[in-house]
Motif scaffolding. Structure first.
Motif, PDB file in Angstrom:
ATOM      1  N   LEU A 116      76.373  12.258 -13.960  1.00 28.80           N
ATOM      2  CA  LEU A 116      76.914  12.625 -12.652  1.00 28.80           C
ATOM      3  C   LEU A 116      78.253  11.956 -12.376  1.00 28.80           C
ATOM      4  CD1 LEU A 116      73.697  12.540 -10.452  1.00 28.80           C
ATOM      5  CD2 LEU A 116      75.054  14.539 -11.069  1.00 28.80           C
ATOM      6  N   ALA A 117      78.414  10.718 -12.812  1.00 24.90           N
ATOM      7  CA  ALA A 117      79.663  10.005 -12.560  1.00 24.90           C
ATOM      8  C   ALA A 117      80.803  10.537 -13.418  1.00 24.90           C
ATOM      9  CB  ALA A 117      79.468   8.508 -12.811  1.00 24.90           C
ATOM     10  N   VAL A 118      80.496  11.008 -14.630  1.00 25.25           N
ATOM     11  CA  VAL A 118      81.523  11.486 -15.554  1.00 25.25           C
ATOM     12  C   VAL A 118      81.885  12.949 -15.297  1.00 25.25           C
ATOM     13  CG1 VAL A 118      81.982  11.934 -18.004  1.00 25.25           C
ATOM     14  CG2 VAL A 118      80.911   9.807 -17.313  1.00 25.25           C
ATOM     15  N   ALA A 119      80.991  13.702 -14.678  1.00 20.77           N
ATOM     16  CA  ALA A 119      81.228  15.134 -14.454  1.00 20.77           C
ATOM     17  C   ALA A 119      82.513  15.344 -13.657  1.00 20.77           C
ATOM     18  CB  ALA A 119      80.041  15.749 -13.703  1.00 20.77           C
ATOM     19  N   PRO A 120      83.259  16.369 -14.011  1.00 26.09           N
ATOM     20  CA  PRO A 120      84.511  16.618 -13.289  1.00 26.09           C
ATOM     21  C   PRO A 120      84.233  16.973 -11.828  1.00 26.09           C
ATOM     22  CG  PRO A 120      84.024  18.436 -14.777  1.00 26.09           C
ATOM     23  CD  PRO A 120      83.011  17.365 -15.042  1.00 26.09           C
ATOM     24  N   GLY A 121      85.107  16.504 -10.962  1.00 27.14           N
ATOM     25  CA  GLY A 121      84.958  16.778  -9.535  1.00 27.14           C
ATOM     26  C   GLY A 121      85.457  18.160  -9.177  1.00 27.14           C
ATOM     27  N   MET A 135      86.635   7.293  -7.971  1.00 25.89           N
ATOM     28  CA  MET A 135      86.246   5.909  -7.820  1.00 25.89           C
ATOM     29  C   MET A 135      84.965   5.781  -6.995  1.00 25.89           C
ATOM     30  SD  MET A 135      87.159   3.006  -8.736  1.00 25.89           S
ATOM     31  CE  MET A 135      86.917   1.328  -8.395  1.00 25.89           C
ATOM     32  N   LEU A 136      84.850   6.586  -5.952  1.00 23.00           N
ATOM     33  CA  LEU A 136      83.656   6.566  -5.113  1.00 23.00           C
ATOM     34  C   LEU A 136      82.427   6.978  -5.915  1.00 23.00           C
ATOM     35  CD1 LEU A 136      82.290   6.268  -2.367  1.00 23.00           C
ATOM     36  CD2 LEU A 136      82.877   8.660  -1.918  1.00 23.00           C
ATOM     37  N   ARG A 137      82.596   7.957  -6.791  1.00 21.62           N
ATOM     38  CA  ARG A 137      81.479   8.436  -7.601  1.00 21.62           C
ATOM     39  C   ARG A 137      80.952   7.320  -8.504  1.00 21.62           C
ATOM     40  NH1 ARG A 137      81.822  14.188 -10.384  1.00 21.62           N
ATOM     41  NH2 ARG A 137      83.572  14.189  -8.994  1.00 21.62           N
ATOM     42  N   TRP A 138      81.850   6.559  -9.144  1.00 24.41           N
ATOM     43  CA  TRP A 138      81.431   5.452 -10.013  1.00 24.41           C
ATOM     44  C   TRP A 138      80.783   4.333  -9.213  1.00 24.41           C
ATOM     45  CZ3 TRP A 138      80.411   5.253 -14.918  1.00 24.41           C
ATOM     46  CH2 TRP A 138      80.998   6.190 -15.765  1.00 24.41           C
ATOM     47  N   SER A 139      81.310   4.053  -8.027  1.00 28.62           N
ATOM     48  CA  SER A 139      80.725   3.007  -7.177  1.00 28.62           C
ATOM     49  C   SER A 139      79.303   3.365  -6.776  1.00 28.62           C
ATOM     50  CB  SER A 139      81.578   2.801  -5.922  1.00 28.62           C
ATOM     51  OG  SER A 139      82.869   2.379  -6.265  1.00 28.62           O
ATOM     52  N   CYS A 140      79.104   4.613  -6.400  1.00 32.88           N
ATOM     53  CA  CYS A 140      77.759   5.067  -6.034  1.00 32.88           C
ATOM     54  C   CYS A 140      76.817   5.033  -7.237  1.00 32.88           C
ATOM     55  CB  CYS A 140      77.812   6.477  -5.452  1.00 32.88           C
ATOM     56  SG  CYS A 140      78.616   6.552  -3.842  1.00 32.88           S
ATOM     57  N   ALA A 141      77.319   5.433  -8.402  1.00 36.07           N
ATOM     58  CA  ALA A 141      76.498   5.411  -9.608  1.00 36.07           C
ATOM     59  C   ALA A 141      76.108   3.984  -9.980  1.00 36.07           C
ATOM     60  CB  ALA A 141      77.237   6.086 -10.768  1.00 36.07           C
ATOM     61  N   LEU A 142      77.053   3.046  -9.854  1.00 34.47           N
ATOM     62  CA  LEU A 142      76.747   1.644 -10.154  1.00 34.47           C
ATOM     63  C   LEU A 142      75.731   1.071  -9.171  1.00 34.47           C
ATOM     64  CD1 LEU A 142      80.251   0.255 -11.132  1.00 34.47           C
ATOM     65  CD2 LEU A 142      78.269   0.569 -12.614  1.00 34.47           C
ATOM     66  N   ALA A 143      75.860   1.401  -7.899  1.00 34.54           N
ATOM     67  CA  ALA A 143      74.901   0.914  -6.901  1.00 34.54           C
ATOM     68  C   ALA A 143      73.504   1.475  -7.170  1.00 34.54           C
ATOM     69  CB  ALA A 143      75.365   1.297  -5.498  1.00 34.54           C
ATOM     70  N   ALA A 144      73.413   2.774  -7.439  1.00 35.73           N
ATOM     71  CA  ALA A 144      72.114   3.385  -7.733  1.00 35.73           C
ATOM     72  C   ALA A 144      71.539   2.824  -9.030  1.00 35.73           C
ATOM     73  CB  ALA A 144      72.254   4.901  -7.821  1.00 35.73           C
ATOM     74  N   GLY A 145      72.389   2.593 -10.018  1.00 36.98           N
ATOM     75  CA  GLY A 145      71.927   2.005 -11.275  1.00 36.98           C
ATOM     76  C   GLY A 145      71.380   0.602 -11.086  1.00 36.98           C
ATOM     77  N   ALA A 146      72.017  -0.175 -10.219  1.00 33.37           N
ATOM     78  CA  ALA A 146      71.528  -1.529  -9.939  1.00 33.37           C
ATOM     79  C   ALA A 146      70.155  -1.491  -9.268  1.00 33.37           C
ATOM     80  CB  ALA A 146      72.530  -2.268  -9.062  1.00 33.37           C
ATOM     81  N   VAL A 147      69.978  -0.564  -8.334  1.00 34.71           N
ATOM     82  CA  VAL A 147      68.689  -0.436  -7.652  1.00 34.71           C
ATOM     83  C   VAL A 147      67.605   0.006  -8.632  1.00 34.71           C
ATOM     84  CG1 VAL A 147      67.435   0.872  -5.888  1.00 34.71           C
ATOM     85  CG2 VAL A 147      69.702  -0.029  -5.391  1.00 34.71           C
ATOM     86  N   VAL A 184      69.346   6.204 -15.654  1.00 36.91           N
ATOM     87  CA  VAL A 184      70.691   5.688 -15.922  1.00 36.91           C
ATOM     88  C   VAL A 184      71.538   6.745 -16.624  1.00 36.91           C
ATOM     89  CG1 VAL A 184      71.977   3.963 -17.242  1.00 36.91           C
ATOM     90  CG2 VAL A 184      69.997   3.275 -15.884  1.00 36.91           C
ATOM     91  N   LEU A 185      70.961   7.481 -17.556  1.00 32.49           N
ATOM     92  CA  LEU A 185      71.698   8.559 -18.220  1.00 32.49           C
ATOM     93  C   LEU A 185      72.127   9.623 -17.209  1.00 32.49           C
ATOM     94  CD1 LEU A 185      72.711   9.883 -20.835  1.00 32.49           C
ATOM     95  CD2 LEU A 185      70.479  10.974 -21.028  1.00 32.49           C
ATOM     96  N   ALA A 186      71.242   9.979 -16.285  1.00 29.87           N
ATOM     97  CA  ALA A 186      71.591  10.965 -15.261  1.00 29.87           C
ATOM     98  C   ALA A 186      72.727  10.458 -14.376  1.00 29.87           C
ATOM     99  CB  ALA A 186      70.364  11.296 -14.413  1.00 29.87           C
ATOM    100  N   LEU A 187      72.711   9.173 -14.041  1.00 24.48           N
ATOM    101  CA  LEU A 187      73.791   8.609 -13.230  1.00 24.48           C
ATOM    102  C   LEU A 187      75.127   8.651 -13.968  1.00 24.48           C
ATOM    103  CD1 LEU A 187      71.967   5.565 -11.647  1.00 24.48           C
ATOM    104  CD2 LEU A 187      72.835   7.585 -10.455  1.00 24.48           C
ATOM    105  N   VAL A 188      75.103   8.350 -15.252  1.00 26.54           N
ATOM    106  CA  VAL A 188      76.342   8.394 -16.042  1.00 26.54           C
ATOM    107  C   VAL A 188      76.867   9.826 -16.109  1.00 26.54           C
ATOM    108  CG1 VAL A 188      77.296   8.091 -18.358  1.00 26.54           C
ATOM    109  CG2 VAL A 188      75.850   6.318 -17.360  1.00 26.54           C
TER     110      VAL A 188
END
Length: 77
Positions: free
Chosen positions: A63-68, A1-13, A57-61
């Motif tokens: 990174l967010a989808v990659a397994p932890g 969840m933290l990974r998606w939140s960070c990706a969404l914040a970076a995507g917004a910026v 945006v593709l890089a953020l997606v």
């Protein structure tokens, strides 16, 4: 969840910066490729901004989808 939140914040910026670059006026805008409204349109320089935005945006997606990593993975280095 933290990974998606960070990706969404970076995507917004990144999206905000891209919007500022596309709507602003700068020295090397290049020729107008597509007129939208009156004297406003898509310039050659806007394509570079939009391509950079798409890559970011593709890089953020990715990174967010990659397994932890699991705790066992971290101990192995």
């Amino acid at each position: 969840m933290l990974r998606w939140s960070c990706a969404l914040a970076a995507g917004a910026v990144v999206s905000g910066f891209a919007a500022l670059l596309v709507t602003g006026e700068y020295r090397n805008e290049g020729p107008v490729l597509l007129t939208l409204i009156g004297d406003h349109g898509v310039h050659a320089g806007d394509l570079f901004v939009l391509a950079g935005w798409a890559v970011a945006v593709l890089a953020l997606v990715v990174l967010a989808v990659a397994p932890g990593r699991t705790p066992g993975d971290r101990s192995r280095g």
